[in-house]
Design a protein around this motif. Sequence first.
Motif, short mmCIF file in Angstrom:
data_model
loop_
_atom_site.label_atom_id
_atom_site.label_comp_id
_atom_site.label_asym_id
_atom_site.label_seq_id
_atom_site.Cartn_x
_atom_site.Cartn_y
_atom_site.Cartn_z
N ARG A 1 0.83 -1.20 0.00
CA ARG A 1 0.00 0.00 0.00
C ARG A 1 0.87 1.25 0.00
O ARG A 1 0.60 2.22 -0.74
CB ARG A 1 -0.91 0.00 1.23
CG ARG A 1 -1.79 1.24 1.29
CD ARG A 1 -2.81 1.16 2.40
NE ARG A 1 -3.71 2.29 2.34
CZ ARG A 1 -4.70 2.50 3.17
NH1 ARG A 1 -4.95 1.62 4.13
NH2 ARG A 1 -5.48 3.56 3.05
N LEU A 2 1.94 1.24 0.79
CA LEU A 2 2.81 2.41 0.85
C LEU A 2 3.57 2.60 -0.45
O LEU A 2 3.75 3.73 -0.92
CB LEU A 2 3.81 2.24 2.01
CG LEU A 2 3.21 2.12 3.41
CD1 LEU A 2 4.32 1.96 4.45
CD2 LEU A 2 2.34 3.33 3.76
N ARG A 3 3.98 1.50 -1.07
CA ARG A 3 4.78 1.62 -2.29
C ARG A 3 3.98 2.11 -3.48
O ARG A 3 4.54 2.61 -4.46
CB ARG A 3 5.44 0.28 -2.63
CG ARG A 3 6.57 0.42 -3.66
CD ARG A 3 7.34 -0.83 -3.89
NE ARG A 3 6.54 -1.91 -4.48
CZ ARG A 3 7.06 -2.97 -5.06
NH1 ARG A 3 8.38 -3.11 -5.14
NH2 ARG A 3 6.29 -3.92 -5.56
N THR A 4 2.66 2.00 -3.43
CA THR A 4 1.85 2.50 -4.55
C THR A 4 1.87 4.02 -4.62
O THR A 4 1.57 4.59 -5.68
CB THR A 4 0.40 2.02 -4.44
OG1 THR A 4 -0.16 2.50 -3.21
CG2 THR A 4 0.32 0.50 -4.49
N ARG B 1 2.69 11.37 4.23
CA ARG B 1 3.31 12.37 3.37
C ARG B 1 3.59 13.65 4.17
O ARG B 1 4.68 14.23 4.07
CB ARG B 1 2.39 12.70 2.20
CG ARG B 1 2.49 11.77 1.01
CD ARG B 1 1.77 12.41 -0.16
NE ARG B 1 1.86 11.69 -1.40
CZ ARG B 1 1.69 12.24 -2.58
NH1 ARG B 1 1.40 13.54 -2.67
NH2 ARG B 1 1.80 11.53 -3.69
N ALA B 2 2.61 14.08 4.93
CA ALA B 2 2.78 15.31 5.73
C ALA B 2 3.89 15.14 6.75
O ALA B 2 4.70 16.04 6.95
CB ALA B 2 1.47 15.66 6.41
N ALA B 3 3.95 13.97 7.39
CA ALA B 3 4.99 13.72 8.40
C ALA B 3 6.38 13.76 7.78
O ALA B 3 7.32 14.30 8.38
CB ALA B 3 4.75 12.37 9.06
N MET B 4 6.53 13.24 6.56
CA MET B 4 7.84 13.21 5.92
C MET B 4 8.24 14.58 5.39
O MET B 4 9.40 14.81 5.07
CB MET B 4 7.84 12.19 4.77
CG MET B 4 7.72 10.75 5.23
SD MET B 4 9.02 10.25 6.40
CE MET B 4 10.47 10.27 5.33
N ASN B 5 7.30 15.51 5.31
CA ASN B 5 7.62 16.86 4.84
C ASN B 5 7.95 17.80 5.99
O ASN B 5 8.38 18.93 5.77
CB ASN B 5 6.45 17.44 4.04
CG ASN B 5 6.38 16.87 2.64
OD1 ASN B 5 7.39 16.52 2.05
ND2 ASN B 5 5.16 16.75 2.12
N GLN B 6 7.73 17.34 7.22
CA GLN B 6 8.01 18.18 8.39
C GLN B 6 9.47 18.08 8.77
O GLN B 6 10.08 17.03 8.67
CB GLN B 6 7.13 17.75 9.58
CG GLN B 6 5.65 17.95 9.36
CD GLN B 6 4.82 17.40 10.50
OE1 GLN B 6 5.36 17.06 11.56
NE2 GLN B 6 3.51 17.29 10.30
N VAL C 1 -4.42 6.54 13.03
CA VAL C 1 -4.74 7.28 11.81
C VAL C 1 -5.78 6.49 11.02
O VAL C 1 -5.59 5.30 10.76
CB VAL C 1 -3.49 7.50 10.93
CG1 VAL C 1 -3.85 8.22 9.65
CG2 VAL C 1 -2.43 8.28 11.71
N PRO C 2 -6.90 7.11 10.64
CA PRO C 2 -7.92 6.42 9.84
C PRO C 2 -7.34 5.91 8.53
O PRO C 2 -6.44 6.52 7.95
CB PRO C 2 -8.98 7.51 9.60
CG PRO C 2 -8.78 8.49 10.71
CD PRO C 2 -7.30 8.49 10.98
N THR C 3 -7.88 4.80 8.06
CA THR C 3 -7.38 4.17 6.84
C THR C 3 -7.33 5.15 5.67
O THR C 3 -6.33 5.23 4.95
CB THR C 3 -8.28 2.98 6.46
OG1 THR C 3 -8.24 2.02 7.52
CG2 THR C 3 -7.81 2.33 5.18
N GLY C 4 -8.38 5.91 5.50
CA GLY C 4 -8.44 6.83 4.36
C GLY C 4 -7.47 7.98 4.44
O GLY C 4 -7.20 8.64 3.43
N ALA D 1 -1.90 10.44 3.21
CA ALA D 1 -1.76 11.89 3.38
C ALA D 1 -1.03 12.21 4.68
O ALA D 1 -0.18 13.11 4.74
CB ALA D 1 -3.13 12.56 3.35
N HIS D 2 -1.34 11.45 5.73
CA HIS D 2 -0.70 11.67 7.03
C HIS D 2 0.80 11.39 6.95
O HIS D 2 1.62 12.16 7.45
CB HIS D 2 -1.35 10.78 8.09
CG HIS D 2 -0.83 11.02 9.47
ND1 HIS D 2 -1.46 11.86 10.37
CD2 HIS D 2 0.27 10.55 10.12
CE1 HIS D 2 -0.78 11.89 11.50
NE2 HIS D 2 0.27 11.09 11.37
#
Length: 227
Positions: free
Chosen positions: A153-156, A221-226, A211-214, A218-219
């Motif tokens: 799922r993450l690699r997609t 991605r945001a964490a890796m941009n901080q 963190v909710p599945t949906g 996004a969560h």
Amino acid sequence: MDTRRNDPYPDVTAAGGLVSALGKAAKLVMGEIWPVPSPTDDIIGIETARGILSVVLATEERLFRVRVHIPGILWETPGFTWEIGSTDEFGLLVEAVVAWRQGVPFDGLAARFTFLELEGFARALDEGEPTSLQWAGLLSAEFHRKQWNLLRRLRTDEVLRNMFPTITHGAVRLCADPLVRTSRQVMVYEPEEDRYEVIRPGVSGADWVEVPTGDLIAHLRAAMNQE
């Protein structure tokens, strides 16, 4: 019988071994090395911002073999190792080690130290080879079967697939830079199907949050941009 006659490294031996010899010589050229633990004195690993640079003594002849290793996060995965050259000149070796640790660009290193073969290593980094190989390795390892669905799922995601993945205590850890163990990281754990918990390691006060599945991608991605 005088075994010193058969020693191809009398200068290293006289200095008290490879670790001691490199450390003393590095100081003479205004440099420092920070060795990591090694099971034998025939090899030394040196912490750098571009992986662990190791020097291995050949046994059949006088030859200092140089390798660079990108470890898995927290030393829990084998990582990737490249042979990048060898020389029989100890002084030249020391200068190259110091220059590598000081961050001299690859083209500058190659021009100054002709025994180094850096084209393959630099190209692998540019093409993201360690990261793609790591994804493939984790997704083919039966030991990590429980994490396969999460890994897939993450690699997609076009952003997350470029992060360096490892498995830590059952959680998938994503790191922005495989050469820097302290670079931006995030961990995601799936305690049960479609339920996720996330944390940012190394961030003061950080804790696991559900963190909710949906919202997972996004969560992350945001964490890796901080910063």
